[in-house]
Design a protein around this motif. Sequence first.
Motif: not given
Lengths: 136, 216
Positions: A9, A11-13, A15-16, A61-64, B78, B91-94, B169, B171
């Motif tokens: 995804c 760069p993300r914070d 907290t994710e 909270t993104g791609c898991r 993504s 798209w949520l994930g692979p 996806s 916050e």
Amino acid sequence: MLLISCPNCGPRDETEFHYGGQAHVAYPENPNELNDTEWSRYLFYRENPKGTFAERWVHSTGCRQWFNMLRDTVSYDIQAIYPMGTPRPDRAAPRTAESGTASTAADSTTTGTAAPDISGTSTTPASTTAPEGATK
Amino acid sequence: MAETAASPTSAKNLADKNLAVRVSPAKQLQDAFAAGSLAGTVELSELPFLTMVGLRAGAGTETAQRLASVTGGLPARSGDVAGNGDTSVLWLGPGEFLVVAPTEAHESLGGDLIRALQDALGDGEGQVVDLSANRTTFELTGPQGRAVLEKGCSLDLHPREFKAGTAVSTEIANIPAILWKTGEESFRIFPRASFAEFLGRWLLDAMREYASPEVP
């Protein structure tokens, strides 16, 4: 706040993400043969280095997806991000930081297979990837 | 359900009845959304009961190709959004996707989208799960929409980075939500149903300053 570059995804914070503890802790090949001391060492004993540390993170909270990260525990500098199941990228120079001797002994279950091959710039042999894959 | 109905009119009646008894997660905020919206500046509304389907299929597999033929493509990375017409795939994930379709596509209202996806999946490796009740949809539009979101979302929402037709996806206001930029000045936000009231009130609060004249 850390800015973590998720391999999927970007760069993300911080907290994710969620933290997953030390990376490359291989599940024992024959857990039934361990005595209580060895089993507790596998379960509870982790490195606590001052310096570079390999750890697991999940982008919850993104791609898991899970991934590994090399982070400096003093400066919080993120040195590398690499997929699960791949060897630690800086293994050519293992334990440069001033980690105690006791902690290296505790890590024997993990580094046992990698111990014979610490020469030169080559990374760990393919044999180490198999037990790491088994931890997932 | 549609084929069991005796006539088209009774199926329509049944669908209307189904819809009439539903209560959307942010129904209680409907009036507050109308009161808090500022025409031409920033407007907030709930789009209740959109049909959503969770898909899982490994990239490049035959299963993924069959699912893609129903949805009109699957996004590759993504931020991507695929789809055709009014059916979109986020798209949520692979290997994990969210299909967003109009309310009428749900089988309780006579639609056949989920059935078609399940048929496409067959016994292949993957998942087709009806998630329509999992999330609700907020629509935030207007020139100040980005400014409202930037109070609680740390992504770079500037148009040069976050282009229309991108969904991520992430916050928003410290809760997990999917943010989809559907147009230059319109966003869709998908919070989970239990977060709908919180996020609705948070957005209303963030919008409030634009009701006052700008302080020079």
